[in-house]
Design an enzyme around this catalytic site. Sequence first.
Site, mmCIF file in Angstrom:
data_model
loop_
_atom_site.group_PDB
_atom_site.id
_atom_site.type_symbol
_atom_site.label_atom_id
_atom_site.label_comp_id
_atom_site.label_asym_id
_atom_site.label_seq_id
_atom_site.Cartn_x
_atom_site.Cartn_y
_atom_site.Cartn_z
ATOM 1 N N CYS A 334 0.114 8.072 15.399
ATOM 2 C CA CYS A 334 1.336 8.844 16.239
ATOM 3 C C CYS A 334 0.482 9.536 17.533
ATOM 4 C CB CYS A 334 1.923 9.698 15.539
ATOM 5 S SG CYS A 334 2.532 9.318 13.828
ATOM 6 N N ARG A 363 -7.497 6.853 5.236
ATOM 7 C CA ARG A 363 -6.837 8.108 4.699
ATOM 8 C C ARG A 363 -7.804 8.338 3.179
ATOM 9 N NH1 ARG A 363 -0.342 7.301 5.142
ATOM 10 N NH2 ARG A 363 -0.299 7.036 7.415
ATOM 11 N N GLN A 381 -1.535 -0.668 9.709
ATOM 12 C CA GLN A 381 -0.253 -0.430 9.874
ATOM 13 C C GLN A 381 0.428 -1.113 10.924
ATOM 14 O OE1 GLN A 381 0.167 4.078 10.075
ATOM 15 N NE2 GLN A 381 1.298 3.896 8.268
ATOM 16 N N ASP A 383 2.479 -0.629 13.140
ATOM 17 C CA ASP A 383 3.304 0.804 13.735
ATOM 18 C C ASP A 383 3.850 0.468 14.854
ATOM 19 O OD1 ASP A 383 3.572 3.414 12.432
ATOM 20 O OD2 ASP A 383 1.435 4.030 12.903
ATOM 21 N N HIS A 385 5.950 3.235 18.024
ATOM 22 C CA HIS A 385 6.670 4.429 18.473
ATOM 23 C C HIS A 385 7.621 4.177 19.705
ATOM 24 C CE1 HIS A 385 2.961 5.553 16.285
ATOM 25 N NE2 HIS A 385 3.638 6.511 15.848
ATOM 26 N N LYS A 465 13.158 11.131 7.777
ATOM 27 C CA LYS A 465 12.670 9.611 7.844
ATOM 28 C C LYS A 465 13.673 9.020 6.901
ATOM 29 C CE LYS A 465 9.289 10.163 4.161
ATOM 30 N NZ LYS A 465 7.899 9.968 3.766
ATOM 31 N N HIS A 511 9.078 7.055 15.109
ATOM 32 C CA HIS A 511 8.075 6.434 14.284
ATOM 33 C C HIS A 511 8.621 5.293 13.555
ATOM 34 C CE1 HIS A 511 5.550 10.041 15.250
ATOM 35 N NE2 HIS A 511 6.720 10.609 15.194
#
Length: 639
Positions: A334, A363, A381, A383, A385, A465, A511
């Site tokens: 992000c 992580r 990911q 991902d 945005h 979310k 997100h």
Amino acid sequence: MPNITLPDGSVRSFEHPVTVAEVAASIGAGLAKAALAGKVGGRMVDLSHRLETDVDLAIVTDKTPEGLEIIRHSTAHLLAHAVKELFPDAQVTIGPVIENGFYYDFAYKRPFTPEDLEQIEARMAELAKAEIPVSREVWARDEAVEFFKSEGEHYKAEIIASIPQAEDVSLYRQGDFIDLCRGPHVPNTGKLKVFKLTKVAGAYWRGDSKNEMLQRIYGTAWAKKDELDGYLHMLEEAEKRDHRKLGQQLGFFHFQENAPGSVFWHPKGWTLFQALINYMRVRQEEAGYVEVNTPDVMDRGLWETSGHWQNYRENMFTTQTEDDRVFALKPMNCPGAVSMFAQGLKSYRDLPLRMAEFGKVHRYEPSGALHGLLRVRHFTQDDAHIFCTEAQMEQECKDVVALILDIYKDFGFENIRIKLSTRPENRIGTDETWDKLEGALASALEHMNMAYELFPGEGAFYGPKLEFVLRDTIGRDWQCGTLQVDMNLPERFDISYVAEDNTRKRPVMLHRALFGSLERFTGILIEHYAGALPMWLAPVHAVVMNISEGQADYVREVAARLRKAGFRVETDLRNEKINYKIREHSVHKLPYQIVIGEKEKEAGVVAVRARGNQNLGQMPLDTLIERWRLEVETKAGSV
């Protein structure tokens, strides 16, 4: 004189305070027998709970999710009771309910064996048959600490000592066994008839690897025997489908101790991984996304601005350079996406701006939590945005939901649950902002006529979310995709766009991840299909084999034509019997095997076998190519 309002709206009045059990008995003998607990004004209570004022009451039975949770929690206490009777020196620690069952952690001088588990389960059955009453008691905290210390239960005493001194504690007694618990519990052990202990594993005290190792006994409990039988059958199927075993068998990947939680992808596994990325690239481009890439390592200051340093620090890998700068491997993409948006002036005409990234994130997961591809420390990911105006926010949410559900269908997932997780206690931003964001997600789903489950307090620290839960072919649920709406990071990073009236306004930030972790989604796919991936995903589409040396050149010619047509094929020209080759390649679960003998060579055709020992007979190579193209284009493939 309490007036008790039942779920159907009817009211029962009593001349004196009554227990939940007495209310159930006043409704009918059948309900009194089936009752496990009560729900008073939304709060779960024991059947012995006294009702002294006007309240709303629902009687909880084993036909409700709450009733099944009570059964499982009570069965965890039954397990601890049996262990203490059989192994008096064992210390009990914590025993919560988990999905489909429960566990209890014990400290004991030697490892529990499979024979111990059989003995414990038998003793649990005896205790259940005895129908021992279960009752709640309230003790002063210090009194409870001293009691458990005197019993040699040092872990339990430590737990209770962590409770504020002024608070009383809730204990439950069944026979000679007493345990700490806020309840509620079944009224007697006779309500616990359908259970099975499944395994024993190691677990650190309080989940901290610096603490001593305990033994965790897992079990499952159900209301009906056929439900237990179905669950045990599912476990057997899950064992056969374990992606870690199949990954080795199919030559997809491996793990090793000097890179814990990180995947070593072999060629076939990497081909599958790239097939997922390529598929998602096409779908995202069609949906108006652009692809970007941001750095893996960024300065601590960026993570402080985003709030990750304050809220997620314990899960981040960090490093310090010689000039004393502190950097972190990104746990999330992000802040990088916000930094991308901040480059250059943005106008309302540029919005919505949909930026996708296949970002590597890191992580720190406790070593005991690592589990093949499903729980790793280093993963990718899918991902994205989305930066948009407030007016565009709801439509963008709708578009993301529609895209997610359509993509899951391509992978054979039709049964999808949607969870809406709202503001957590530890969060950033104002309540007004959270009201607006939660309202946008709920409104998008409602306008799409999509059912959802509400999970209060489980949102991300920066925004609410949606979570998309897939059900696989053997009935297991997997949380994969997420959609979060966020007005907090744009505020913290002070990003803006030029509105129609030439003023500066904050964009809304969505997100979005569809697979979630590509590693985890790969593991789910392997288990969903039991390794027999549909052709459009299979790393190898077919193997071409000869019966004797005389067909070797024709095998090479066939393989070359298939590769030129875009298919992934291998050849097997070994001097082995054809039945041996067929059996060996069947283990690798290839969609097709092509067998070429002298007859096929002379006729210029191929003999085709489909997975599952299906003999499709001879056919011209052009016919086979068209068949395969159709199969790939339609993403056909049974589970």
